[in-house]
Scaffold this active site. Structure first.
Site, PDB file in Angstrom:
ATOM      1  N   THR A   1     -15.856  14.715  26.478  1.00 31.36           N
ATOM      2  CA  THR A   1     -15.119  15.354  27.547  1.00 31.36           C
ATOM      3  C   THR A   1     -14.016  16.102  26.830  1.00 31.36           C
ATOM      4  OG1 THR A   1     -15.670  13.489  28.966  1.00 31.36           O
ATOM      5  CG2 THR A   1     -13.822  14.817  29.668  1.00 31.36           C
TER       6      THR A   1
ATOM      7  N   ASN B   1     -20.172  15.612  30.091  1.00 29.78           N
ATOM      8  CA  ASN B   1     -20.488  14.196  29.953  1.00 29.78           C
ATOM      9  C   ASN B   1     -20.753  13.860  28.497  1.00 29.78           C
ATOM     10  OD1 ASN B   1     -20.568  11.634  31.046  1.00 29.78           O
ATOM     11  ND2 ASN B   1     -22.778  11.653  31.318  1.00 29.78           N
TER      12      ASN B   1
ATOM     13  N   SER C   1     -14.586   8.670  34.886  1.00 25.71           N
ATOM     14  CA  SER C   1     -13.421   7.975  34.330  1.00 25.71           C
ATOM     15  C   SER C   1     -12.285   8.932  33.984  1.00 25.71           C
ATOM     16  CB  SER C   1     -13.824   7.221  33.056  1.00 25.71           C
ATOM     17  OG  SER C   1     -14.730   6.190  33.344  1.00 25.71           O
TER      18      SER C   1
END
Length: 600
Positions: free
Chosen positions: A410, A430, A482
């Site tokens: 990321t 990703n 996340s």
């Protein structure tokens, strides 16, 4: 935009309740880290050991600051600021520049989150996370026996969700931008058309994926130094990477805005690529995609206000939970990464990641009990089995009980302009280089974000994260993330802009970096340099960078049953900005990679 709800902490009651849960007086190995002329060291242990990855110093500026994963992208952002652009203009320019110079994570074929705080203190969050295609199904990665078909959610055309980055940048600029759209995109167009010199890390990354590029993209020459099967020439530092097709794609976006990507030629090329590789993204999926402005998640931590991302990010909820678990304890007195400090943080992380697995998902599809998850009374119930005497067994820790309720590549960048407008953006494909699929004729990588869904309850994704029904695949649903772009205020004024890549380790890296400044008195760059650790409930172990724990701390934690694993690589790629007491900005970029801060 509705005014953000601030979730106030009932701190005194929480502290009393947590104190009652302590079954043994905590011990702390050695004495706390003391600051002496900007250098932290273990005074009563080995004085040659420092808790930093490097001795890099922060960049200081008074008029603006950009910190990103690549020097070319940071320079683009600084150029836009100097041209009179605001923080959003610079952020949009950086996003598109990273799509050119940092193809492993920078993107137009992925998605992300933006947290924005304007100079007056109003906060906004934009969700431009990818979506599952309209033809996606809950069991699309399972065989007839219900077993996971390995690899389909990670590489190749079936792994990609509908990209959101371009729509997100269009929406952000339309609402808050100052300069013309064409001017903001021009630097990225130039970088793609004229080329840029590869860094050593750039070259190594492209060489590493050569086999996947040729296997997944037969007949294409994108990102290959040579297409000849007998030519073993590889990329090296200083080589010029020119991306002619990507330049044309960016020019279409520059001229047509959103329609330059989600309709017309680019959409046609993407849809054809999907048909060629038996993927699911259709022209209709592209046309129907839209990013979403969401209500920022805010909460107090002592005298600070944390502004962060709500679901579909799990990061904001998790960060606030972690901060509130930590708040009652005297971390500053105990010291940085001492055994008691680490123990409280690990146990908080264990419980937070269990909650993440059980409750978090796309709020447009499932009820996410955000208010309850960050409520001090709920957190108190999650802490009742904590003991300083021994580690909690993750097998005994499940997601909490709420009555009535049934990623590594990321990149992050932080921007602050001279007026105090601040942007925190985390964006991703990703995995590194996403699905490794390059859109023929358009020249950009597609994401492999479908792996961020729970492809089967209880089965870990590529980052080892466990998911449940709340994050199951459904058509047009956003997958859980996340990513944790965050902005902090102190006494009502802008204080810090922070974020990082790192898959499942994003949340804990942001958490530690914030505490390094607030609790341990580090500068912004020291907080970024500081060695880090991570625990995510399952697997039940704590990974840590070499040097993050002293030997006495390791022995103390192991004696209480903690499983520790020293990493051979690193955690985090932080890019942050801190407002210093004199009002100037300290830009902090991570020395673990090519991250670079630029200010003036």
């Amino acid at each position: 935009m509705k005014k953000s709800i601030i979730y106030h902490s009932t701190l005194i009651a929480f502290m009393v309740a947590l104190a009652a849960c302590k079954t043994q007086k905590p011990s702390t190995t050695g004495s706390k880290i003391e600051q002496s002329q900007g250098v932290y060291q273990y005074r009563d242990e080995d004085p040659t050991v420092q808790p930093f990855f490097s001795d890099r110093k922060g960049v200081i500026g008074r008029n603006g600051m950009v910190a990103s994963a690549h020097p070319e992208a940071s320079q683009v952002g600084l150029t836009i600021l100097k041209a009179g652009g605001n923080a959003v203009d610079a952020a949009v320019a950086v996003q598109f520049a990273l799509a050119v110079v940092y193809p492993g994570a920078g993107n137009i074929g992925g998605g992300g989150f933006m947290v924005y705080r304007d100079r007056a203190g109003s906060a906004y969050t934009l969700d431009y996370r990818e979506k599952a295609p309209g033809q996606a199904t809950q069991n699309m990665y399972l065989d007839s026996l219900g077993n996971v078909r390995q690899g389909l959610s990670i590489s190749g055309h079936l792994a990609s969700g509908v990209p959101g980055s371009v729509d997100g940048m269009v929406e952000a600029h339309k609402r808050f931008g100052k300069l013309a759209w064409a001017e903001v995109l021009q630097p990225a167009v130039d970088l793609a058309a004229k080329g840029f010199a590869l860094t050593e890390r750039d070259a190594l990354g492209l060489n590493r994926i050569k086999t996947d590029l040729t296997t997944i993209n037969p007949g294409k020459a994108y990102f290959l130094k040579s297409t000849s099967p007998t030519d073993t020439t590889t990329w090296k530092k200083g080589d010029l990477l020119v991306q002619a097709d990507l330049a044309k794609t960016l020019q279409r976006i520059q001229a047509q805005g959103r329609a330059g990507f989600y309709e017309g030629e680019t959409a046609r090329l993407l849809a054809e690529e999907m048909k060629r590789g038996k993927g699911l993204i259709s022209a209709e999926d592209l046309k129907n995609y839209h990013s979403v402005w969401r209500q920022p998640l805010q909460a107090n931590y002592k005298s600070y206000n944390v502004i962060t991302m709500p679901p579909t990010s799990s990061g904001g909820v998790a960060l606030i939970q972690l901060m509130r678990f930590t708040e009652p304890y005297p971390l500053r007195k105990w010291g940085w990464n001492r055994d008691s400090t680490v123990q409280v943080m690990i146990e908080a992380e264990r419980r937070v990641y269990a909650d993440r697995a059980k409750f978090l998902g796309d709020p447009d599809f499932v009820k996410v009990p955000v208010d309850t998850l960050i409520n001090p009374n709920y957190l108190r119930t999650r802490w009742t089995d904590f003991s300083f005497a021994k580690a909690t067994d993750s097998r005994a820790v499940k997601g909490g009980t709420i009555p009535g309720y049934e990623s590594l590549e990321t990149t992050h960048f932080s921007v602050v302009d001279k007026e105090g407008n601040a942007v925190s953006i985390t964006t991703t494909l990703n995995g590194g280089y996403g699905s490794r699929v390059v859109v023929g004729g358009a020249g950009f990588f597609l994401n492999n974000e479908m792996d961020d869904f729970s492809i089967k309850p209880g089965v870990p994704n590529m980052f080892g994260l466990i998911g449940n029904q709340a994050n199951a695949i459904a058509p047009n649903k956003r997958m859980l993330s996340s990513m944790t772009p965050t902005i902090l205020e102190k006494d009502g004024k802008l204080f810090m802009v922070v974020g990082t890549p790192g898959g499942s380790t994003i949340i804990t890296s942001v958490y530690q970096t914030i505490l390094n400044v607030i609790e341990h008195g580090m500068s912004m760059q020291e907080a970024v340099n500081a060695l880090k650790f991570h625990h995510q409930w399952l697997p039940d172990k704590t990974i840590f960078e070499n040097g993050a724990f002293s030997e006495p701390t390791i022995q103390a934690l192991q004696s209480r049953g903690y499983i520790l694993e020293k990493l051979t690589n690193t955690l985090g790629r932080m890019d942050c900005v801190l407002v210093r007491p004199d009002g100037s900005y300290e830009g902090a970029s991570d020395p673990r990679a090519d991250n670079t801060a630029r200010g003036y």
